[in-house]
Design an enzyme around this catalytic site. Structure first.
Site: not given
Ligand code: NAD
Length: 271
Positions: A154, A158
Site C-alpha cells: 500500500h 497507510k
Molecule cells: P485518511 O487518513 O486519508 O482519512 C481519514 C479521515 O477520517 C481524515 O480526514 C480524518 O480527519 C477523519 N476522521 C478521523 N477521526 C474522525 C472523527 N472522529 N470524526 C470525523 N472524521 C474523522 O485515510 P483513508 O486513506 O481515507 O482511509 C480511511 C480508512 O479506510 C482506513 O482505515 C483505510 O484502511 C480504510 N480503507 C478501506 C477500504 C475498504 O475497501 N474497506 C479502502 C480504502 C481504505
C-alpha cells in the site's frame, strides 16, 4: 437514498463525496470531519474536488444523521465505534470501510448491529470478495503441505498493517483450513525465527509511493506454487462498493453484514 460521508476530507472521504454525487439515486445530505479539521465550514462538494453542493462540513454528526438514511464511514477505529452508536440511535444504515479494528472494536460494532444495519468490510471491491472465495477453496483443497503466505503493498500514508484486506484473505484461508487465524498466523518475522511452523498463515506488508492496494495469496508446496493476486488501481472502486452496500442494506433487517452478503457471494463463499 440520503447519505452522509464521515471523514469527508480524507482520501476515501473525498472519493465518497464524488461517488455519491455521481450516483443519481443518492443525495449527499451531510459531511462530517473531526474537531479541528481545516475542512470544517467548507462546502463538501469543494472538499471532494468538485463544484459546491450546498452541504457544509460539520463536526456534529447527530445533526446530519437525523436527516439521513445512511452513513459512509472510512475513518479510524475509535471514530467508527462512536459513529456506530449514533447511527444505531438514528436508525440509519452504517457502511464501515475503516480498517485496523481490534476485537474490542468488533464487539462494540456487533452490539450496535442488534438495532442497526451495519455493512463492514476490509475491502469493498467485487474482485477482492471473489478472491476470498477462491482462497477459501484453494486452502481447503490443497491441505497444509502447501504453506500460505499473504503479501500486500500500500501507499506510504497507510497507518495499519497488515491491511484489512490481507486479514480478510487470511480469514478466508483459515476458514478453508478449518482453523483459527488468531492462533495460526505469523504477523512478523525478524532475526533467528527457526523453520516455518506447518499450517500457519504468514503475512508480509510493504509500504511505499502511491500504491492503492495490491494483494497476493501464495500457496507454496514442494515443487510448485500457486499465486492469486488482486490489484486495485483506483480508490473509486471502494467508494462505488460502499454506495452499493448502503443501497443493499437500506431495506434489510438490523444485523451485521459483509460485502459477501451485498455481492451475493456469502452462500457460495461458505460452500
Ligand atoms: P485518511 O487518513 O486519508 O482519512 C481519514 C479521515 O477520517 C481524515 O480526514 C480524518 O480527519 C477523519 N476522521 C478521523 N477521526 C474522525 C472523527 N472522529 N470524526 C470525523 N472524521 C474523522 O485515510 P483513508 O486513506 O481515507 O482511509 C480511511 C480508512 O479506510 C482506513 O482505515 C483505510 O484502511 C480504510 N480503507 C478501506 C477500504 C475498504 O475497501 N474497506 C479502502 C480504502 C481504505
Amino acid at each position: 437514498m440520503r447519505l452522509v460521508v464521515v471523514g469527508a476530507a480524507g482520501r476515501m472521504g473525498q472519493m465518497l463525496i464524488r461517488a455519491v454525487r455521481e450516483t443519481s439515486s443518492c443525495a449527499l445530505v451531510g459531511a462530517v470531519e473531526r474537531d479541528g479539521s481545516p475542512a470544517l465550514g467548507q462546502d463538501a462538494g469543494v472538499i471532494g474536488g468538485g463544484s459546491p453542493v450546498g452541504v457544509t462540513v460539520t463536526a456534529d454528526p447527530l445533526e446530519v444523521f437525523a436527516k439521513a438514511d445512511g452513513v459512509l464511514d472510512f475513518t479510524a477505529p475509535d471514530a467508527t465505534v462512536a459513529f456506530a452508536a449514533l447511527a444505531a440511535q438514528a436508525r440509519i444504515v452504517h457502511v464501515i470501510g475503516t480498517t485496523g479494528l481490534s476485537d474490542e472494536h468488533f464487539a462494540k460494532l456487533e452490539a450496535a448491529a442488534r438495532h442497526a444495519r451495519i455493512v463492514q468490510s476490509g475491502n469493498m471491491s467485487l474482485g477482492v470478495n471473489l478472491l476470498a472465495g477462491l482462497v477459501r477453496q484453494a486452502a481447503a483443497t490443497l491441505g497444509d503441505d502447501f504453506d500460505i503466505e499473504i503479501v500486500e503493498m500500500h501507499h506510504r500514508m497507510k497507518v495499519d498493517a497488515p491491511s484489512g484486506t490481507a486479514l480478510l484473505l487470511g480469514e478466508a484461508a483459515a476458514e478453508g483450513r478449518r482453523l483459527s487465524l488468531r492462533d495460526h498466523s505469523i504477523r512478523t518475522r525478524d532475526g533467528h525465527t527457526g523453520p516455518r511452523p506447518t499450517g500457519h498463515i504468514g503475512f508480509a506488508s510493504l509500504r511505499g509511493g502511491s500504491v492503492v492496494g495490491d494483494h497476493t495469496v501464495i500457496f507454496a508446496g514442494g515443487g510448485e506454487r500457486l499465486e492469486l493476486t488482486h490489484r486495485a488501481e483506483d480508490r473509486s472502486l471502494f467508494a462505488r462498493g460502499a454506495i452499493k452496500a448502503a443501497q443493499w442494506a437500506f431495506p434489510q433487517k438490523p444485523g451485521y453484514y459483509t460485502m459477501a452478503d451485498v455481492l451475493g457471494l456469502a452462500d457460495r463463499a461458505s460452500s
